[in-house]
Write an enzyme that holds these catalytic residues in place. Structure first.
Site, short mmCIF file in Angstrom:
data_model
loop_
_atom_site.label_atom_id
_atom_site.label_comp_id
_atom_site.label_asym_id
_atom_site.label_seq_id
_atom_site.Cartn_x
_atom_site.Cartn_y
_atom_site.Cartn_z
N ASN A 1 -0.93 20.88 -2.37
CA ASN A 1 -0.81 20.59 -3.80
C ASN A 1 -0.81 21.83 -4.38
O ASN A 1 -0.64 22.80 -3.79
CB ASN A 1 -1.98 19.55 -4.16
N ARG A 2 -0.99 21.83 -5.68
CA ARG A 2 -0.93 23.21 -6.63
C ARG A 2 -2.24 24.08 -6.87
O ARG A 2 -3.28 23.42 -6.72
CB ARG A 2 -0.29 22.57 -7.94
N HIS B 1 2.00 23.64 -2.11
CA HIS B 1 2.26 23.29 -0.66
C HIS B 1 2.43 24.47 0.25
O HIS B 1 3.26 24.54 0.96
CB HIS B 1 3.45 22.42 -0.73
N HIS C 1 3.13 15.33 4.57
CA HIS C 1 3.83 14.54 3.41
C HIS C 1 4.93 13.55 3.76
O HIS C 1 6.19 13.62 3.41
CB HIS C 1 4.53 15.83 2.63
N TYR D 1 7.04 10.09 3.47
CA TYR D 1 7.16 8.93 2.46
C TYR D 1 7.43 7.75 2.94
O TYR D 1 8.46 7.66 3.98
CB TYR D 1 8.47 9.44 1.66
N ASP E 1 1.98 10.77 -9.65
CA ASP E 1 1.89 11.84 -9.02
C ASP E 1 0.53 12.21 -9.17
O ASP E 1 0.12 13.23 -10.10
CB ASP E 1 2.85 12.81 -9.50
N GLN F 1 -3.39 11.92 -2.67
CA GLN F 1 -2.38 12.14 -3.85
C GLN F 1 -1.27 11.01 -3.29
O GLN F 1 -0.77 10.96 -2.53
CB GLN F 1 -1.53 13.36 -3.74
N GLU G 1 -0.68 11.37 0.51
CA GLU G 1 -1.20 12.77 0.96
C GLU G 1 -2.60 12.60 0.83
O GLU G 1 -3.25 13.03 -0.21
CB GLU G 1 -0.52 13.58 0.22
C1 BGC Z 1 3.63 16.63 -5.38
C2 BGC Z 1 4.69 16.59 -6.34
C3 BGC Z 1 5.89 17.26 -5.82
C4 BGC Z 1 6.10 16.80 -4.31
C5 BGC Z 1 7.42 17.34 -3.68
C6 BGC Z 1 4.10 16.21 -4.08
O1 BGC Z 1 2.98 16.38 -3.15
O2 BGC Z 1 2.52 15.81 -5.59
O3 BGC Z 1 4.32 17.00 -7.56
O4 BGC Z 1 6.91 17.13 -6.69
O5 BGC Z 1 5.13 16.86 -3.43
O6 BGC Z 1 7.36 18.47 -3.84
#
Ligand code: BGC
Length: 346
Positions: A85-86, A111, A185, A187, A249, A286, A313
């Protein structure tokens, strides 16, 4: 129970990659590779016994190492670290000293930076016994990598058992105080990729709050989900009340005992009858409904794209290093980072 390993090609800088297949006697199998510790497929039967892959992924290494994949950065199936995350503007302080994380997402650090754990080739060892098979992955992240302090030894253990439980166990230690927030990560698309994920149902009984964000960076406020689009405390279709055209998100705050493996989400899809239950020791999850998921054309077939999968996540909250009020993401010398997530595939 069975595990196999085979060569899966080479990275552009000549590192050999292997593909591992973990399978049990209930028609569940998982493939993963040591490039990025990436889970490349999760194969499970539907209600009629038809086995399909229920995650976004490729069967060729080149698809993951391509310039397009790196530019679009969907992080399909990968291990994320050091910090998932950020981190706002990549900046944070530890003991008064300022650190500058690599900037790779607008003005922020996302990430793990430019070359995160998702792009490393991990050392791999397999193990197997009567009830479980798995792979131990390990790697080293040197002091200063992507701006992080401390030499970090990291390991991720993936285990599939005879009861359809896939466990992801993360460990790390450091020689200088650092920040860490690891996740995976993957999906999911329980239709086997045939439909978008709008009709998937999500249930998060302990997801009673979420971290408010502006431009995906937490404001510091933790808000109740009640009477909002974020309320999944009882089962709801993901597409039912999207908070915006971009979908979800969002980091949900899990109301469960600290460091205790507890139910975080149940993802289900009624036509296939498939379901994945996610358990975790982490304080947050997340939910990203994949609005920015790119399309890929491989061997003439176009796949994925917007809403083609939902990522769940398990993690600490975004930008925790700048929010002392959030559960800490600091790891000090002498401490062991240890987190576990489980997918119950049913
Ligand atoms: C984030 C998104 C991002 C995505 C792909 C996710 O874990 O929350 O904001 O766009 O990853 O990078």
């Amino acid at each position: 129970m069975k595990i196999t390993r085979k060569p899966f090609g080479e990275t552009k800088d000549g590192k050999k990659v292997e593909l591992f297949t973990l399978s049990n006697n209930n028609q569940v199998s998982i493939t993963l590779m040591n490039y990025g510790g990436t889970v490349t497929s999760v194969n499970m039967p539907d209600k009629n016994g038809k086995v399909e892959n229920v995650i976004c992924g490729f069967d060729k290494l080149d698809a993951y190492t391509s310039d397009k994949f790196k530019a679009d950065c969907p992080y399909f199936g990968a291990i994320i670290g050091r910090y998932g995350n950020r981190i706002a503007k990549g900046l944070y302080k530890i003991d008064g000293k300022e650190y500058h994380g690599a900037i790779n997402n607008g003005e922020n650090h996302l990430h793990g930076g430019i070359k995160g754990f998702d792009k490393k080739v991990w050392k791999a060892e397999t193990f197997e016994n009567k009830d479980q098979v798995g792979v131990n992955l390990s790697c080293f992240s040197p002091d200063g990598e992507e701006g992080y302090p401390g030499n970090l030894n990291v390991s991720v253990r993936y285990t599939l058992d005879s009861k359809n439980c896939f466990t992801l166990h993360y460990e790390a230690d450091t020689d200088k105080t650092t920040v860490i927030n690891m996740t995976n990560h993957t999906y999911f698309n329980l239709t086997g990729g045939k439909k978008k994920i709008f009709d998937h149902e999500l249930e998060m009984p302990s997801g009673k709050k979420y971290t408010e964000t502006i431009d995906l960076i937490p404001t510091g406020k933790i808000l109740p989900v009640k009477d909002t689009a974020y309320d999944f405390t009882s089962k709801k279709k993901i597409g039912k009340d999207l908070p915006s055209p971009d979908g979800y998100d969002t980091n949900f705050v899990l109301d469960h005992p600290k460091d205790t493996l507890s139910l975080a989400t149940i993802l289900s899809e009624s036509e296939s009858g498939r379901c994945i239950k996610v358990y975790t020791t982490q304080p947050g999850i997340q939910i990203y409904s994949g609005y920015y998921n790119p399309e890929f054309t491989i061997d003439g077939v176009t796949k994925f794209g917007k809403y083609s999968g939902v990522a769940m996540e398990t993690q600490h909250f975004p930008d925790s290093p700048n929010h002392p009020e959030f559960p800490t993401t600091l790891l000090k010398p002498g401490e062991k980072y240890s987190q576990t997530t489980q997918w119950k595939i049913g």
